[in-house]
Design a protein around this motif. Sequence first.
Motif, PDB file in Angstrom:
ATOM      1  N   THR A  89      67.054  85.550  23.518  1.00 40.28           N
ATOM      2  CA  THR A  89      67.253  86.545  22.461  1.00 40.28           C
ATOM      3  C   THR A  89      68.030  85.946  21.298  1.00 40.28           C
ATOM      4  N   ARG A  90      69.005  85.099  21.618  1.00 38.51           N
ATOM      5  CA  ARG A  90      69.786  84.455  20.560  1.00 38.51           C
ATOM      6  C   ARG A  90      68.992  83.340  19.879  1.00 38.51           C
ATOM      7  N   ALA A  91      68.227  82.589  20.675  1.00 32.35           N
ATOM      8  CA  ALA A  91      67.489  81.434  20.130  1.00 32.35           C
ATOM      9  C   ALA A  91      66.210  81.842  19.415  1.00 32.35           C
ATOM     10  N   LYS A  92      65.712  83.068  19.696  1.00 35.94           N
ATOM     11  CA  LYS A  92      64.489  83.596  19.080  1.00 35.94           C
ATOM     12  C   LYS A  92      63.236  82.811  19.458  1.00 35.94           C
ATOM     13  N   GLN A  93      63.317  82.009  20.514  1.00 36.61           N
ATOM     14  CA  GLN A  93      62.126  81.306  20.992  1.00 36.61           C
ATOM     15  C   GLN A  93      62.355  80.830  22.421  1.00 36.61           C
ATOM     16  N   ILE A  94      61.256  80.559  23.101  1.00 38.25           N
ATOM     17  CA  ILE A  94      61.323  80.043  24.461  1.00 38.25           C
ATOM     18  C   ILE A  94      61.341  78.525  24.396  1.00 38.25           C
ATOM     19  N   SER A  95      62.307  77.922  25.047  1.00 39.47           N
ATOM     20  CA  SER A  95      62.455  76.466  24.973  1.00 39.47           C
ATOM     21  C   SER A  95      61.335  75.757  25.731  1.00 39.47           C
ATOM     22  N   LYS A  96      61.125  74.510  25.376  1.00 36.93           N
ATOM     23  CA  LYS A  96      60.111  73.680  26.043  1.00 36.93           C
ATOM     24  C   LYS A  96      60.415  73.559  27.535  1.00 36.93           C
ATOM     25  N   LYS A  97      61.708  73.484  27.882  1.00 41.54           N
ATOM     26  CA  LYS A  97      62.084  73.340  29.288  1.00 41.54           C
ATOM     27  C   LYS A  97      61.635  74.547  30.115  1.00 41.54           C
ATOM     28  N   ILE A  98      61.795  75.745  29.560  1.00 40.08           N
ATOM     29  CA  ILE A  98      61.367  76.948  30.287  1.00 40.08           C
ATOM     30  C   ILE A  98      59.846  76.983  30.431  1.00 40.08           C
ATOM     31  N   TRP A  99      59.141  76.621  29.336  1.00 39.19           N
ATOM     32  CA  TRP A  99      57.685  76.531  29.414  1.00 39.19           C
ATOM     33  C   TRP A  99      57.275  75.563  30.531  1.00 39.19           C
ATOM     34  N   ASP A 100      57.914  74.408  30.557  1.00 43.42           N
ATOM     35  CA  ASP A 100      57.583  73.395  31.566  1.00 43.42           C
ATOM     36  C   ASP A 100      57.874  73.911  32.971  1.00 43.42           C
ATOM     37  N   ASN A 101      59.082  74.414  33.174  1.00 43.45           N
ATOM     38  CA  ASN A 101      59.494  74.832  34.508  1.00 43.45           C
ATOM     39  C   ASN A 101      58.619  75.945  35.073  1.00 43.45           C
ATOM     40  N   VAL A 102      58.371  76.967  34.242  1.00 38.81           N
ATOM     41  CA  VAL A 102      57.568  78.105  34.702  1.00 38.81           C
ATOM     42  C   VAL A 102      56.139  77.679  34.999  1.00 38.81           C
ATOM     43  N   THR A 103      55.537  76.927  34.083  1.00 36.00           N
ATOM     44  CA  THR A 103      54.131  76.523  34.251  1.00 36.00           C
ATOM     45  C   THR A 103      53.946  75.587  35.441  1.00 36.00           C
ATOM     46  N   TYR A 104      54.776  74.568  35.520  1.00 36.47           N
ATOM     47  CA  TYR A 104      54.657  73.610  36.616  1.00 36.47           C
ATOM     48  C   TYR A 104      54.896  74.269  37.974  1.00 36.47           C
ATOM     49  N   LEU A 105      55.936  75.102  38.043  1.00 35.54           N
ATOM     50  CA  LEU A 105      56.260  75.753  39.313  1.00 35.54           C
ATOM     51  C   LEU A 105      55.161  76.717  39.739  1.00 35.54           C
ATOM     52  N   ALA A 106      54.627  77.482  38.785  1.00 38.67           N
ATOM     53  CA  ALA A 106      53.572  78.454  39.101  1.00 38.67           C
ATOM     54  C   ALA A 106      52.333  77.769  39.652  1.00 38.67           C
ATOM     55  N   ILE A 107      51.917  76.663  39.042  1.00 40.07           N
ATOM     56  CA  ILE A 107      50.725  75.942  39.507  1.00 40.07           C
ATOM     57  C   ILE A 107      50.976  75.315  40.867  1.00 40.07           C
ATOM     58  N   ALA A 108      52.159  74.700  41.048  1.00 38.68           N
ATOM     59  CA  ALA A 108      52.481  74.070  42.332  1.00 38.68           C
ATOM     60  C   ALA A 108      52.499  75.096  43.461  1.00 38.68           C
ATOM     61  N   LEU A 109      53.124  76.258  43.215  1.00 33.43           N
ATOM     62  CA  LEU A 109      53.161  77.320  44.221  1.00 33.43           C
ATOM     63  C   LEU A 109      51.759  77.809  44.568  1.00 33.43           C
ATOM     64  N   THR A 110      50.925  77.948  43.546  1.00 32.13           N
ATOM     65  CA  THR A 110      49.571  78.465  43.759  1.00 32.13           C
ATOM     66  C   THR A 110      48.714  77.491  44.565  1.00 32.13           C
ATOM     67  N   VAL A 111      48.795  76.214  44.230  1.00 27.87           N
ATOM     68  CA  VAL A 111      48.031  75.200  44.968  1.00 27.87           C
ATOM     69  C   VAL A 111      48.459  75.194  46.434  1.00 27.87           C
ATOM     70  N   GLY A 112      49.773  75.239  46.671  1.00 24.62           N
ATOM     71  CA  GLY A 112      50.270  75.291  48.040  1.00 24.62           C
ATOM     72  C   GLY A 112      49.786  76.527  48.778  1.00 24.62           C
TER      73      GLY A 112
ATOM     74  N   ASN B 142      49.269  67.097  31.536  1.00 28.94           N
ATOM     75  CA  ASN B 142      50.232  66.106  32.029  1.00 28.94           C
ATOM     76  C   ASN B 142      49.666  65.416  33.265  1.00 28.94           C
ATOM     77  N   PHE B 143      49.202  64.168  33.137  1.00 27.42           N
ATOM     78  CA  PHE B 143      48.578  63.433  34.252  1.00 27.42           C
ATOM     79  C   PHE B 143      49.555  63.244  35.405  1.00 27.42           C
ATOM     80  N   HIS B 144      50.799  62.948  35.076  1.00 29.92           N
ATOM     81  CA  HIS B 144      51.817  62.729  36.110  1.00 29.92           C
ATOM     82  C   HIS B 144      51.977  63.976  36.996  1.00 29.92           C
ATOM     83  N   PHE B 145      51.944  65.153  36.364  1.00 31.17           N
ATOM     84  CA  PHE B 145      52.059  66.408  37.102  1.00 31.17           C
ATOM     85  C   PHE B 145      50.875  66.583  38.057  1.00 31.17           C
ATOM     86  N   TRP B 146      49.658  66.358  37.568  1.00 35.90           N
ATOM     87  CA  TRP B 146      48.478  66.556  38.416  1.00 35.90           C
ATOM     88  C   TRP B 146      48.421  65.533  39.547  1.00 35.90           C
TER      89      TRP B 146
END
Length: 484
Positions: free
Chosen positions: A298-321, A427-431
């Motif tokens: 709310t203070r930053a007025k945007q979602i940081s790259k780290k949050i985008w990375d963490n949420v996306t990577y974790l969601a895909i990893a959980l789903t594949v598992g 991200n090839f490393h992620f896949w």
Amino acid sequence: MKKLAIKGASVLALAGFLSKILAALYRFPYQNLVGDQGFYAFQQVYPFYAIITTLSLIALPNFLSSLIHSSNQPKEETHQFFQLSLILSVLSFVVLTLLSQPIAKLMGQEKLAGPFVMAILPLLLVPFLSLYRGRAQAKQDMVTTAVSQVIEQSIRVVLIICAALMFTRLSTNVYTISFLAMLGSFIGGLVALVYLMFFSPFKLQGLFTNFTALQPKGKIIQKFGLSSLVFTFFMVYMLILQMIDVFFVKNALMHLPQIKTSNQAEILKGIYDRGQPFLQLGLVFTTSILTDSLPKLTRAKQISKKIWDNVTYLAIALTVGLVILLPEMNDVLFKSHAHVLSLQIFVCQIPIISMIQLYHHDLFLVGKNKMSGLILLSGLVLKLVSVYPLTVLYGLNGAALSSLISLLLVLIFYSLYSRKLPRQLFNFHFWFAILMMGAVVILGNHILTISERWLALFKLTILSGLGAATFFKVFNVSPREFLN
């Protein structure tokens, strides 16, 4: 004051996390006790209850809190808010109760009328719960709301399991048990209200004066505004998708050649509903990352790259598992291997929903609420027109696909409008880490062949840990860093 607000938001996020875990986990023993048809009878009316609970827990308290902060007459507008919400809640309850039989027929089973009425009974608690929670949040007292949430969910879960245990001893009617389970949900809300009333200095006296004055109530509706409307719409979005399934899936299943009776269709819909606890468990972690970060966003007025990375990577990893282990999990948790493909398709919603949350909050922070609402609406329209024909053509697989395709459309529209592609997908490393994780889990599952149910549950825990450890090691990131 800012530190207090951030701490309070964290407490609320923790309470939400615990409540969501409870809300997902109780469904496994409940289904085991009442069977697929009993699970169907519960899940058919659950979305109505869940939408009402979301209003009294998040949407309306948040609105009242902001109303108190921005108002020159907070006491007067608090009264008008309570009166308006009371009128609308009672009116909605009366109208929906009178229409309970037609609504049950539209669901495909008239016997659901009783459970439906019990599911909407918490409407009568909405004005009171919203009032106390909203006032507490306006004073930065998030602990009171958080404790009431955990109390409500805990008592609800205990009473639902008690109702399921009664099924094994006293009754064989799944609709009676669904009625009692929903009664337990209402009692949970009632106990939470008693707690709020006991621990709040605010009294209800004076709230019923000038009850018939319409002009102030109209101003309250105007102040609700587009942003609050879209916020509420998004909060109940997944529940609306569930509600569409409630009215279409069972009726569509009746057209399958192998389905001869209504009971068979209900059992099949109950199997489809097993996907909900898996979906909820997958979303608990990704949603919690975003929820815990909201005060900073709310203070930053945007979602940081780290949050985008963490949420996306974790969601895909959980789903594949989940997709890999779902046949085994279905067998261990539900004593059945039936229709596992439909459940695998169903849980593939996890990364899509997680990324939609990111896009939605990104637009919300910059005030692009109208477009966000239209994008979400397009997904509902596609779901409405596709669920029936896809279910008739492909059974449960088609029903699961209708949600997946609809959410995918929403994600595509969000990314096109935001001009922000989810670069994490490239991200090839992620896949490579995902590939290695999948290989370890599949190999371990093949080597460890266990038929005993409880030992198989232990095996699933080991495989999940091995898969997670492999993913984090190959991706070269620690779990703590990933989740912070």
